[in-house]
Scaffold this active site. Structure first.
Site, PDB file in Angstrom:
ATOM      1  N   ILE A 272       0.852  -1.200   0.000  1.00 14.90           N
ATOM      2  CA  ILE A 272       0.000   0.000   0.000  1.00 14.90           C
ATOM      3  C   ILE A 272       0.889   1.252   0.000  1.00 14.90           C
ATOM      4  O   ILE A 272       1.744   1.383   0.870  1.00 14.90           O
ATOM      5  CB  ILE A 272      -0.905   0.041   1.255  1.00 14.90           C
ATOM      6  CG1 ILE A 272      -1.646  -1.291   1.433  1.00 14.90           C
ATOM      7  CG2 ILE A 272      -1.854   1.208   1.202  1.00 14.90           C
ATOM      8  CD1 ILE A 272      -2.421  -1.394   2.743  1.00 14.90           C
TER       9      ILE A 272
ATOM     10  N   LYS B  28       5.145  -0.127  12.868  1.00 15.96           N
ATOM     11  CA  LYS B  28       4.576   0.610  11.731  1.00 15.96           C
ATOM     12  C   LYS B  28       3.871   1.879  12.206  1.00 15.96           C
ATOM     13  O   LYS B  28       3.975   2.930  11.576  1.00 15.96           O
ATOM     14  CB  LYS B  28       3.599  -0.293  10.980  1.00 15.96           C
ATOM     15  CG  LYS B  28       4.284  -1.509  10.367  1.00 15.96           C
ATOM     16  CD  LYS B  28       3.249  -2.518   9.903  1.00 15.96           C
ATOM     17  CE  LYS B  28       3.880  -3.813   9.451  1.00 15.96           C
ATOM     18  NZ  LYS B  28       2.889  -4.889   9.304  1.00 15.96           N
TER      19      LYS B  28
END
Ligand SMILES: NC(=O)c1ccc[n+]([C@@H]2O[C@H](COP(=O)([O-])OP(=O)(O)OC[C@H]3O[C@@H](n4cnc5c(N)ncnc54)[C@H](OP(=O)(O)O)[C@@H]3O)[C@@H](O)[C@H]2O)c1
Length: 432
Positions: free
Chosen positions: A138, A207
């Site tokens: 993504i 993340k």
């Protein structure tokens, strides 16, 4: 056409071999888009004899990983080894110090050492890119760093670990318990043999800390992430959330709260009408709310050979085009540290579940502890007998200070009636 961008690949596992496949299959198109070709001039991994299902004879094998950093025919090193310290970090430091660009898929290393590496790269005028490190295929780093860069991001959150989302989705779909689904996920390769980084929320926290630094321009602060994984979630929790109109998802959540940085990875009850409630299986999704763009949602495959390699090659195309820009949205030297916001000061509704001994007076004991801590109960969802003869009690609180909820549970922790520590999940709302 200008000279090719000459790259070295460090690590030839799932991601490394994927990068070779992308470059071999889409080479002419990539060259056209990049304005020059991307040429693999050196490769390195541990075992030169291992059959990787791909012809490596066109590429020069380098025994010593660190030799890639100073290789005269390499402009950029791509690190696909993993680990926050050790070989990957040494290679990053040496590559940047020798004036070459560095691309990595390694979220653990960026989360722990991203500030140091970003400052070094920016002062040397080389690129440090890590699109593959957050949510695999993504383009969320690009989305935040470029597409949304005119905005003040109010909060960034999402489903950042495909393994956890797969497990929760399967538990929900089939009413199965956590341990069984985890075992299946391991058997089909969705979960590692040691799944703790995933299921305990550490991978998502890596993340999240990167997304927070990009979104808010604050220094990376992985240690500041409050982390709770999905180990203790039972099929009954999922069923009860469903009855209330929610789905359970492990979310990473970051925002600036009164000038302080709030970062948390935690299972949340997500309202069914929220788009994140519909992200199933191993898919990842990131939501960023900008003060002009409004809500943006990025969704797709968060891992796997193809998606991760696609993100790495996109970084390489940027480097071939000469995009050296800042590593994060803000120049690294200008990214100051930010005081941490405590979750205890947050107000919201919580789902709390207890496993208790089946005897009279237990419910009264629990509700008294909550009342004493000024937590009022909006609904007692259900009490259910388990196969072991204990009773499961679940409830949702009214809007309460999270500290008060923790205080009530701390008081109950000494109770002989509780058979396991209570599980707390927050109900996702616009205030989170
Ligand atoms: N897999 C994914 O879907 C995914 C998604 C996003 C990000 N990532 C990240 O990408 C990185 C690589 O993941 P992966 O799944 O490709 O891992 P992997 O399949 O385990 O591959 C790791 C590679 O690193 C090599 N290696 C390990 N230690 C080494 C050393 N000391 N010296 C030289 N080479 C060494 C291994 O060599 P040998 O093959 O010779 O043993 C192997 O080729 C990790 O940071 C991971 O977090 C992975």
């Amino acid at each position: 056409m200008t000279a090719p961008l000459r790259i070295a690949l460090a690590g030839l596992g799932t991601v490394g071999t994927g990068v070779i496949r992308v470059i071999e299959e889409n080479g002419p198109m990539i060259s056209q888009r990049a304005g020059r070709s991307i040429e693999i001039t050196a490769i390195s991994a541990r075992d030169p004899k291992l059959d990787r299902g791909i012809d490596l004879t066109p590429y020069a094998w380098i025994d010593q990983l660190q030799d890639l950093a100073n290789h005269p025919e390499v402009d950029c090193v791509v690190e696909m080894i993993g680990g926050s310290e050790g070989h990957a970090l040494d290679l990053a430091r040496q590559t940047i110090a020798s004036g070459k660009s560095f691309v990595t898929a390694n979220k653990a290393m960026i989360a722990h050492h991203g500030m140091e590496l970003a400052k070094a790269a920016e002062s040397r005028g080389v690129s440090l890119k890590y699109e593959a490190a957050v949510a695999g295929g993504i383009p969320v780093i690009k989305g935040l760093r470029e597409g949304a860069s005119a905005n003040r991001i109010e909060r960034v959150y999402g489903i950042l670990n495909g393994t956890c989302n797969y497990i929760l989705s399967e538990m929900e779909k089939y009413g199965r318990n956590f341990a069984d689904v985890l075992k299946d996920a391991q058997d089909i390769g969705y979960a590692e043999a040691d799944p703790s980084f995933d299921i305990d929320g550490v991978d998502a926290a890596h993340k999240l800390s990167i997304l927070a630094a990009l979104s808010f321009g604050t220094s990376l602060d992985f240690e500041g992430v409050e982390i709770e994984g999905i180990r203790n979630i039972m099929a009954a929790d999922i069923g009860q959330a469903k009855a209330l109109g929610y789905r359970i998802r492990l979310l990473g959540m970051a925002r600036i709260d009164g000038g302080k940085l709030f970062q948390r990875v935690n299972p949340y009850l997500v309202p069914v009408q929220h788009p994140l409630a519909h992200i199933d299986g191993s898919t990842n999704a990131v939501v960023a709310e900008g003060n002009f763009s409004g809500r943006l949602m990025f969704q797709g495959a968060g891992a796997g050979e193809g998606p991760t390699a696609s993100a790495i090659v996109a970084d390489l195309i940027d480097i071939a085009r000469g995009d050296h820009g800042t590593v994060f949205t803000t120049p690294a030297a200008a990214m100051g540290s930010c005081e941490r916001a405590e979750s205890g000061n947050r107000t919201g509704k919580s789902y709390v579940r207890f496993i208790v001994t089946d005897k009279p007076g237990v419910l009264a004991e629990i509700t008294a502890a909550m009342r004493d801590a000024q937590v009022s109960i909006e609904s007692l969802i259900q009490t259910e007998k388990t196969d072991e003869g204990s009773v499961l009690i679940s409830m949702v609180t009214h809007q309460s200070l999270e500290r008060n909820v923790s205080d009530s549970l701390a008081k109950l922790s000494q109770s002989a009636s509780l058979q396991a520590p209570p599980v707390v999940m927050h109900l996702l709302s616009d205030n989170d």
